[in-house]
Design a protein around this motif. Structure first.
Motif, PDB file in Angstrom:
ATOM      1  N   VAL A 122      -7.069   9.042   5.499  1.00 56.42           N
ATOM      2  CA  VAL A 122      -6.787   8.980   6.935  1.00 56.42           C
ATOM      3  C   VAL A 122      -5.475   8.241   7.180  1.00 56.42           C
ATOM      4  CG1 VAL A 122      -7.565   8.036   9.148  1.00 56.42           C
ATOM      5  CG2 VAL A 122      -9.202   9.144   7.618  1.00 56.42           C
ATOM      6  N   GLY A 123      -5.283   7.118   6.471  1.00 54.64           N
ATOM      7  CA  GLY A 123      -4.045   6.357   6.613  1.00 54.64           C
ATOM      8  C   GLY A 123      -2.834   7.153   6.171  1.00 54.64           C
ATOM      9  N   VAL A 124      -2.967   7.859   5.046  1.00 56.59           N
ATOM     10  CA  VAL A 124      -1.861   8.680   4.537  1.00 56.59           C
ATOM     11  C   VAL A 124      -1.534   9.798   5.527  1.00 56.59           C
ATOM     12  CG1 VAL A 124      -1.185  10.310   2.728  1.00 56.59           C
ATOM     13  CG2 VAL A 124      -2.272   8.142   2.122  1.00 56.59           C
ATOM     14  N   LEU A 125      -2.572  10.422   6.089  1.00 55.44           N
ATOM     15  CA  LEU A 125      -2.352  11.466   7.092  1.00 55.44           C
ATOM     16  C   LEU A 125      -1.677  10.899   8.339  1.00 55.44           C
ATOM     17  CD1 LEU A 125      -5.661  13.544   6.890  1.00 55.44           C
ATOM     18  CD2 LEU A 125      -3.355  14.318   6.302  1.00 55.44           C
ATOM     19  N   ALA A 126      -2.055   9.680   8.723  1.00 56.26           N
ATOM     20  CA  ALA A 126      -1.427   9.049   9.891  1.00 56.26           C
ATOM     21  C   ALA A 126       0.060   8.806   9.633  1.00 56.26           C
ATOM     22  CB  ALA A 126      -2.136   7.734  10.219  1.00 56.26           C
ATOM     23  N   GLY A 127       0.392   8.273   8.438  1.00 51.87           N
ATOM     24  CA  GLY A 127       1.793   8.055   8.091  1.00 51.87           C
ATOM     25  C   GLY A 127       2.565   9.359   8.033  1.00 51.87           C
ATOM     26  N   ALA A 128       1.952  10.385   7.452  1.00 51.03           N
ATOM     27  CA  ALA A 128       2.604  11.693   7.361  1.00 51.03           C
ATOM     28  C   ALA A 128       2.817  12.291   8.746  1.00 51.03           C
ATOM     29  CB  ALA A 128       1.762  12.629   6.500  1.00 51.03           C
TER      30      ALA A 128
ATOM     31  N   VAL B 276       4.062   9.878   1.096  1.00 53.79           N
ATOM     32  CA  VAL B 276       4.396   9.097  -0.103  1.00 53.79           C
ATOM     33  C   VAL B 276       4.733   7.656   0.274  1.00 53.79           C
ATOM     34  CG1 VAL B 276       6.050   8.844  -1.997  1.00 53.79           C
ATOM     35  CG2 VAL B 276       5.181  11.110  -1.411  1.00 53.79           C
ATOM     36  N   THR B 277       5.487   7.480   1.352  1.00 49.01           N
ATOM     37  CA  THR B 277       5.847   6.126   1.793  1.00 49.01           C
ATOM     38  C   THR B 277       4.608   5.307   2.118  1.00 49.01           C
ATOM     39  OG1 THR B 277       7.919   6.978   2.732  1.00 49.01           O
ATOM     40  CG2 THR B 277       7.191   4.800   3.456  1.00 49.01           C
ATOM     41  N   THR B 278       3.633   5.920   2.780  1.00 42.04           N
ATOM     42  CA  THR B 278       2.392   5.205   3.110  1.00 42.04           C
ATOM     43  C   THR B 278       1.673   4.751   1.845  1.00 42.04           C
ATOM     44  OG1 THR B 278       2.150   6.500   5.147  1.00 42.04           O
ATOM     45  CG2 THR B 278       0.198   5.364   4.323  1.00 42.04           C
ATOM     46  N   LEU B 279       1.597   5.625   0.843  1.00 37.04           N
ATOM     47  CA  LEU B 279       0.962   5.250  -0.427  1.00 37.04           C
ATOM     48  C   LEU B 279       1.694   4.081  -1.084  1.00 37.04           C
ATOM     49  CD1 LEU B 279       0.157   8.743  -1.998  1.00 37.04           C
ATOM     50  CD2 LEU B 279      -1.499   7.000  -1.306  1.00 37.04           C
ATOM     51  N   VAL B 280       3.026   4.128  -1.041  1.00 38.25           N
ATOM     52  CA  VAL B 280       3.819   3.058  -1.664  1.00 38.25           C
ATOM     53  C   VAL B 280       3.596   1.739  -0.934  1.00 38.25           C
ATOM     54  CG1 VAL B 280       6.148   2.284  -2.237  1.00 38.25           C
ATOM     55  CG2 VAL B 280       5.547   4.688  -2.509  1.00 38.25           C
TER      56      VAL B 280
END
Length: 290
Positions: free
Chosen positions: A63-69, A198-202
């Motif tokens: 969910v967080g990665v999707l939000a950042g994307a 990718v930025t959110t994951l990092v």
């Protein structure tokens, strides 16, 4: 001193990944994205807010990665829709304005470094090996391998696949690409979304080491820009090496008592030195071309 330099590799892998995101944004959509880390931090804090409320990390992370994307894709769509014909300086200025707005909103929503520090999951903080008393965590291997895979994978994608050829056309001749039938706007927004994810994951990987507050994570763009400059905003391998170098330099500066308190200015010093060096070469080249 050597031990502290090696310890800097912990951050070096993260810096390499962030630098790669800056370089890829510049290469593929011709924009220096100053809001990149702040948008990634928003996605990361979306995740940690969910985990704080009892949601499983395996649900909260996507969910967080999707939000950042999604936030990154929204910024990309705005730039494509209203600023496609403008210069790179204008696009960069738009991302600066977005950075200021996101940082202000993020601090209001998630708190500052004294009231809003969150505990992020740290699955890769177990020891990988020990050198001279310095414990090197698994996150070093994860980030370095991730950075190498991105650099190598993107290189192959751009040179060996049809999608890569379209991406090169998008970055070099967007007008011509649109004329020959390439869906420029859709492709550009997809690039923005992928880099946002990718930025959110990092940022999630970097958060346990940096204390887990929104301000520190959003300001990672300073280091990312310094790393991108070490790669000349073009070379992916040099960007990876530059990130590891900057991490080691930061670790070294932490070991020297006289400059410990000024450790945060290292990225700015790198940027200033590189700007001076390149301007010096431009003046030299201009003088010899007359």
């Amino acid at each position: 001193m050597l031990n502290s330099t090696l310890a800097g590799l912990t951050g070096g892998g993260v810096y390499a990944l962030l630098g790669l995101c800056v370089v890829l944004t510049h290469r593929l959509v011709a924009t220096v994205n100053f809001a990149m880390a702040a948008l990634g931090a928003t996605g990361a804090f979306t995740m940690v807010t969910l985990t704080d409320n009892g949601v499983s990390v395996w649900i909260a992370l996507p969910v967080g990665v999707l939000a950042g994307a999604a936030l990154s894709a929204l910024l990309g769509a705005v730039l494509v829709r209203w600023f496609a014909g403008h210069s790179q300086n204008t696009k960069a200025a738009v991302t600066v304005a977005v950075y200021v707005a996101v940082m202000a909103g993020g601090l209001r929503l998630f708190g500052n470094n004294t009231t809003g520090a969150h505990t992020f999951p740290s699955p890769f903080e177990k020891p990988l090996f020990t050198v001279g008393g310095v414990v090197v965590p698994q996150s070093v291997l994860v980030t370095v391998v991730f950075a190498a895979l991105i650099a190598g994978g993107v290189g192959l994608l751009l040179t060996r696949t049809r999608v890569g050829l379209r991406l090169q056309a998008l970055s070099e001749q967007p007008g011509t690409a649109q004329v020959v039938g390439i869906p420029v706007a859709r492709l550009a927004v997809c690039v923005w979304a992928a880099i946002g994810a990718v930025t959110t994951l990092v940022v999630v990987l970097a958060a346990p080491r940096l204390g887990g507050d929104f301000s520190s994570l959003g300001k990672l763009i300073n280091t990312a820009l310094a790393v991108a400059m070490l790669g000349a905003f073009r070379s992916l391998p040099l960007t990876v090496v530059g990130g590891l170098f900057l991490g080691c330099l930061e670790g070294f500066s932490a070991s020297v008592e006289a400059i410990q308190k000024y450790q945060g200015v290292v990225p700015f010093l790198v940027i200033l030195v590189l700007l001076w060096w390149r301007s010096r070469h431009e003046v030299w080249d201009t003088a010899h071309s007359r």
